[in-house]
Design a protein around this motif. Structure first.
Motif, PDB file in Angstrom:
ATOM      1  N   SER A 101       0.831  -1.195   0.000  1.00 34.69           N
ATOM      2  CA  SER A 101       0.000   0.000   0.000  1.00 34.69           C
ATOM      3  C   SER A 101       0.865   1.244   0.000  1.00 34.69           C
ATOM      4  CB  SER A 101      -0.917  -0.005   1.230  1.00 34.69           C
ATOM      5  OG  SER A 101      -0.138  -0.011   2.414  1.00 34.69           O
ATOM      6  N   GLY A 102       0.229   2.354  -0.328  1.00 37.66           N
ATOM      7  CA  GLY A 102       0.920   3.632  -0.332  1.00 37.66           C
ATOM      8  C   GLY A 102      -0.069   4.773  -0.195  1.00 37.66           C
ATOM      9  N   LEU A 103       0.330   5.787   0.525  1.00 40.48           N
ATOM     10  CA  LEU A 103      -0.479   6.985   0.685  1.00 40.48           C
ATOM     11  C   LEU A 103       0.166   8.092  -0.121  1.00 40.48           C
ATOM     12  CD1 LEU A 103      -2.851   8.433   2.120  1.00 40.48           C
ATOM     13  CD2 LEU A 103      -1.251   9.001   3.943  1.00 40.48           C
ATOM     14  N   TYR A 104      -0.625   8.748  -0.952  1.00 39.72           N
ATOM     15  CA  TYR A 104      -0.136   9.819  -1.809  1.00 39.72           C
ATOM     16  C   TYR A 104      -1.010  11.042  -1.632  1.00 39.72           C
ATOM     17  CZ  TYR A 104       2.548   6.244  -4.214  1.00 39.72           C
ATOM     18  OH  TYR A 104       3.425   5.243  -4.504  1.00 39.72           O
ATOM     19  N   TYR A 105      -0.388  12.194  -1.771  1.00 42.17           N
ATOM     20  CA  TYR A 105      -1.140  13.443  -1.837  1.00 42.17           C
ATOM     21  C   TYR A 105      -1.031  13.930  -3.276  1.00 42.17           C
ATOM     22  CZ  TYR A 105      -2.889  18.093  -0.883  1.00 42.17           C
ATOM     23  OH  TYR A 105      -3.640  19.239  -0.895  1.00 42.17           O
ATOM     24  N   ILE A 106      -2.164  14.037  -3.934  1.00 45.52           N
ATOM     25  CA  ILE A 106      -2.204  14.493  -5.321  1.00 45.52           C
ATOM     26  C   ILE A 106      -2.419  16.002  -5.279  1.00 45.52           C
ATOM     27  CG2 ILE A 106      -3.263  14.205  -7.590  1.00 45.52           C
ATOM     28  CD1 ILE A 106      -2.082  11.631  -6.436  1.00 45.52           C
ATOM     29  N   TYR A 107      -1.358  16.735  -5.599  1.00 44.90           N
ATOM     30  CA  TYR A 107      -1.426  18.196  -5.594  1.00 44.90           C
ATOM     31  C   TYR A 107      -1.828  18.651  -6.992  1.00 44.90           C
ATOM     32  CZ  TYR A 107      -0.016  23.070  -5.248  1.00 44.90           C
ATOM     33  OH  TYR A 107       0.000  24.438  -5.274  1.00 44.90           O
ATOM     34  N   LYS A 108      -2.931  19.362  -7.073  1.00 41.92           N
ATOM     35  CA  LYS A 108      -3.428  19.824  -8.366  1.00 41.92           C
ATOM     36  C   LYS A 108      -3.211  21.322  -8.471  1.00 41.92           C
ATOM     37  CE  LYS A 108      -7.313  20.022 -11.401  1.00 41.92           C
ATOM     38  NZ  LYS A 108      -8.731  20.029 -11.548  1.00 41.92           N
ATOM     39  N   ARG A 109      -2.529  21.705  -9.541  1.00 40.88           N
ATOM     40  CA  ARG A 109      -2.300  23.120  -9.817  1.00 40.88           C
ATOM     41  C   ARG A 109      -2.607  23.341 -11.292  1.00 40.88           C
ATOM     42  NH1 ARG A 109       3.095  26.708  -8.703  1.00 40.88           N
ATOM     43  NH2 ARG A 109       2.028  28.686  -8.905  1.00 40.88           N
ATOM     44  N   GLY A 110      -3.727  24.000 -11.554  1.00 38.11           N
ATOM     45  CA  GLY A 110      -4.181  24.152 -12.927  1.00 38.11           C
ATOM     46  C   GLY A 110      -4.585  22.795 -13.469  1.00 38.11           C
ATOM     47  N   THR A 114       0.562  16.642  -9.393  1.00 39.19           N
ATOM     48  CA  THR A 114       1.856  16.254  -8.841  1.00 39.19           C
ATOM     49  C   THR A 114       1.613  15.291  -7.685  1.00 39.19           C
ATOM     50  OG1 THR A 114       2.710  18.451  -9.391  1.00 39.19           O
ATOM     51  CG2 THR A 114       4.020  17.109  -7.880  1.00 39.19           C
ATOM     52  N   PRO A 115       1.850  13.986  -7.888  1.00 44.79           N
ATOM     53  CA  PRO A 115       1.683  13.033  -6.789  1.00 44.79           C
ATOM     54  C   PRO A 115       2.889  13.061  -5.851  1.00 44.79           C
ATOM     55  CG  PRO A 115       1.782  11.904  -8.928  1.00 44.79           C
ATOM     56  CD  PRO A 115       2.069  13.340  -9.157  1.00 44.79           C
ATOM     57  N   LEU A 116       2.616  13.162  -4.565  1.00 41.75           N
ATOM     58  CA  LEU A 116       3.661  13.168  -3.541  1.00 41.75           C
ATOM     59  C   LEU A 116       3.431  11.974  -2.614  1.00 41.75           C
ATOM     60  CD1 LEU A 116       3.359  16.943  -2.630  1.00 41.75           C
ATOM     61  CD2 LEU A 116       5.087  15.915  -4.080  1.00 41.75           C
ATOM     62  N   HIS A 117       4.421  11.104  -2.518  1.00 41.70           N
ATOM     63  CA  HIS A 117       4.308   9.949  -1.626  1.00 41.70           C
ATOM     64  C   HIS A 117       4.473  10.422  -0.190  1.00 41.70           C
ATOM     65  CE1 HIS A 117       5.734   6.373   0.577  1.00 41.70           C
ATOM     66  NE2 HIS A 117       4.784   5.803  -0.131  1.00 41.70           N
ATOM     67  N   ILE A 118       3.594   9.959   0.690  1.00 40.87           N
ATOM     68  CA  ILE A 118       3.650  10.345   2.096  1.00 40.87           C
ATOM     69  C   ILE A 118       4.016   9.106   2.908  1.00 40.87           C
ATOM     70  CG2 ILE A 118       2.353  11.223   4.058  1.00 40.87           C
ATOM     71  CD1 ILE A 118       0.772  12.883   2.098  1.00 40.87           C
ATOM     72  N   SER A 119       5.127   9.180   3.585  1.00 43.15           N
ATOM     73  CA  SER A 119       5.594   8.079   4.406  1.00 43.15           C
ATOM     74  C   SER A 119       4.777   8.007   5.693  1.00 43.15           C
ATOM     75  CB  SER A 119       7.070   8.283   4.742  1.00 43.15           C
ATOM     76  OG  SER A 119       7.499   7.319   5.668  1.00 43.15           O
ATOM     77  N   TRP A 120       4.615   6.806   6.194  1.00 47.09           N
ATOM     78  CA  TRP A 120       3.895   6.621   7.446  1.00 47.09           C
ATOM     79  C   TRP A 120       4.625   7.304   8.598  1.00 47.09           C
ATOM     80  CZ3 TRP A 120       6.203   4.178  11.537  1.00 47.09           C
ATOM     81  CH2 TRP A 120       7.355   3.454  11.254  1.00 47.09           C
ATOM     82  N   MET A 121       5.943   7.471   8.458  1.00 45.94           N
ATOM     83  CA  MET A 121       6.713   8.116   9.527  1.00 45.94           C
ATOM     84  C   MET A 121       6.292   9.578   9.703  1.00 45.94           C
ATOM     85  SD  MET A 121      10.487   6.499   9.172  1.00 45.94           S
ATOM     86  CE  MET A 121      10.552   5.896   7.509  1.00 45.94           C
ATOM     87  N   TRP A 122       5.969  10.255   8.591  1.00 48.08           N
ATOM     88  CA  TRP A 122       5.504  11.642   8.699  1.00 48.08           C
ATOM     89  C   TRP A 122       4.140  11.716   9.367  1.00 48.08           C
ATOM     90  CZ3 TRP A 122       8.655  15.409   8.547  1.00 48.08           C
ATOM     91  CH2 TRP A 122       9.797  15.364   7.749  1.00 48.08           C
TER      92      TRP A 122
END
Length: 179
Positions: A101-110, A114-122
């Motif tokens: 599994s993986g958690l991502y934050y999809i940042y939309k600009r226009g 931009t997918p950013l992987h978010i580690s469980w440690m954060w």
């Protein structure tokens, strides 16, 4: 005698091919879909981050709690749902090798995603740092509580529910312990 020998040889070859190693996805990442606007692509990768081009076929994924069957071709599958705004995306794949599994934050600009992987440690570190700072500086405890509430609201308003938050942490811990 030749027919029996040929039949036995044919049977051995067919059994060997039937028991060939199946292709499985052990790691994946997401990227912006280059062929469609506001969509993402899920890419099967190896430990070095290189695309596994031998992955083809249909694989079951759970994306934000919804089951999807994605069709991979040359290591890439396209998730055919438009991303309307910046949001969290929790992607899980379960196979015989385990759950990945993986958690991502999809940042939309226009129109750019931009997918950013978010580690469980954060996910563990940020609330602990806020709580520790509030505990360390007693004068700022109210400010720490307000920042923690804003953090929880930001996560919830962008699609990261509390159960998904903890599931992501537990999956990360499980993979850290088991390797």
């Amino acid at each position: 005698m030749k027919k029996i020998l040929f039949a036995a040889l044919f049977l051995c070859i067919s059994v060997t091919m039937a028991l060939a190693d199946t292709v499985s996805i052990k790691q994946f990442t997401i990227k912006e879909n280059p062929f469609a606007r506001q969509e993402i692509a899920i890419v099967a990768t190896d430990t070095a981050g290189l695309v596994q081009e031998n992955v083809s076929g249909k694989f079951a994924f759970t994306i934000n709690g919804f089951d999807n069957e994605l069709t991979f071709q040359s290591g890439t599958a396209f998730y055919r749902h438009k991303v309307q705004k910046s949001a969290f995306m929790y992607i899980k794949h379960k196979n015989e090798a385990g759950t990945h599994s993986g958690l991502y934050y999809i940042y939309k600009r226009g129109d750019k995603l931009t997918p950013l992987h978010i580690s469980w440690m954060w996910l563990v570190a940020i609330p602990l740092i806020i709580i520790f700072a509030g505990y360390l500086f007693k004068r700022f405890i109210i400010l720490a509580v307000i920042v923690l509430v804003i953090f929880i609201y930001f996560n919830h308003s962008n699609g990261l529910s509390i159960p998904t938050f903890f599931e992501s942490i537990f999956d990360g811990l499980k993979h850290a312990v088991t390797g």
